[in-house]
Design a protein around this motif. Structure first.
Motif, short mmCIF file in Angstrom:
data_model
loop_
_atom_site.label_atom_id
_atom_site.label_comp_id
_atom_site.label_asym_id
_atom_site.label_seq_id
_atom_site.Cartn_x
_atom_site.Cartn_y
_atom_site.Cartn_z
N ARG A 8 70.50 65.90 -4.80
CA ARG A 8 70.68 66.76 -5.98
C ARG A 8 71.78 68.00 -5.91
N THR A 46 69.64 64.73 -16.81
CA THR A 46 69.51 64.76 -18.18
C THR A 46 70.81 65.67 -18.75
N SER A 102 71.03 60.59 -19.91
CA SER A 102 70.65 60.53 -18.60
C SER A 102 71.52 59.72 -17.44
N HIS A 103 71.62 59.90 -16.32
CA HIS A 103 72.38 59.42 -15.20
C HIS A 103 71.76 59.50 -13.80
N LEU A 104 71.79 58.62 -13.20
CA LEU A 104 71.34 58.34 -12.02
C LEU A 104 72.51 58.39 -10.85
N LYS A 153 68.22 60.01 -4.14
CA LYS A 153 69.20 60.30 -5.12
C LYS A 153 68.84 61.29 -6.13
N CYS A 154 69.94 61.60 -7.10
CA CYS A 154 69.65 62.54 -8.08
C CYS A 154 69.77 62.15 -9.52
N SER A 155 68.93 62.65 -10.48
CA SER A 155 68.99 62.08 -11.72
C SER A 155 69.11 63.19 -12.60
#
Length: 161
Positions: free
Chosen positions: A23, A130, A16-18, A126-128
């Motif tokens: 998005r 996976t 996972s990354h933030l 923000k966008c997370s």
């Protein structure tokens, strides 16, 4: 003893990354070849994107130039493209002419075809995302593939900043 699917999936690559961007911006960085060429290679490497047709059934061919290990030619197919939520693609090692190679050059256990799924979620501004890949995490760490993703995610952050 039979292994159930849940156990098998847990052993595969899950990351996972933030990102400090919306998005839509992050999804575009994954699907726009001009942006992808700036971040989709490990540190010290460059990438050529020969073609990239981002749509279900579309395909791509790339070559990552690594000054230590040489060129890594890859092809794949986009299985799902649901902007800006989900991207699923296959990837496999080829020769420069695009012919699939039985030997990836990584490890005998390396799968012939890997499926990569990236799911993007909005978290405020923000966008997370996976990332899931159908390769054993332990094998990905041994070959350097896992560490390469971490480097590329850092490069992605710089690209969208």
């Amino acid at each position: 003893m039979e292994t159930n699917k849940t156990d098998a999936k847990e052993k595969e690559v899950w990351m996972s990354h933030l990102c400090d961007a919306p998005r839509e911006v992050v999804f575009k960085a994954w699907t726009d070849p001009e942006q992808l060429r700036h971040w989709y290679a490990p540190d010290g490497c460059t990438i050529d994107i020969l073609w990239m047709d981002v749509r279900p059934g579309g395909s791509f061919q790339t070559c990552i130039h690594n000054p230590v290990y040489g060129d890594c030619w890859c092809k794949g197919e986009y299985l799902e493209v649901l902007a800006p939520e989900r991207l699923v693609f296959s990837i496999y090692i080829t020769d420069p002419q695009g012919n699939r190679l039985a030997d990836s050059g990584k490890d005998d256990k390396w799968p012939g075809i890997i499926i990569t799924t990236v799911v993007f979620k909005t978290l405020g501004d923000k966008c997370s995302f996976t990332l899931h890949q159908t390769v054993a995490e332990e094998l990905a760490k041994q070959t350097g593939a896992y560490q390469s993703w971490l480097q590329m995610f850092a490069n992605l952050d710089k690209t969208i900043a």
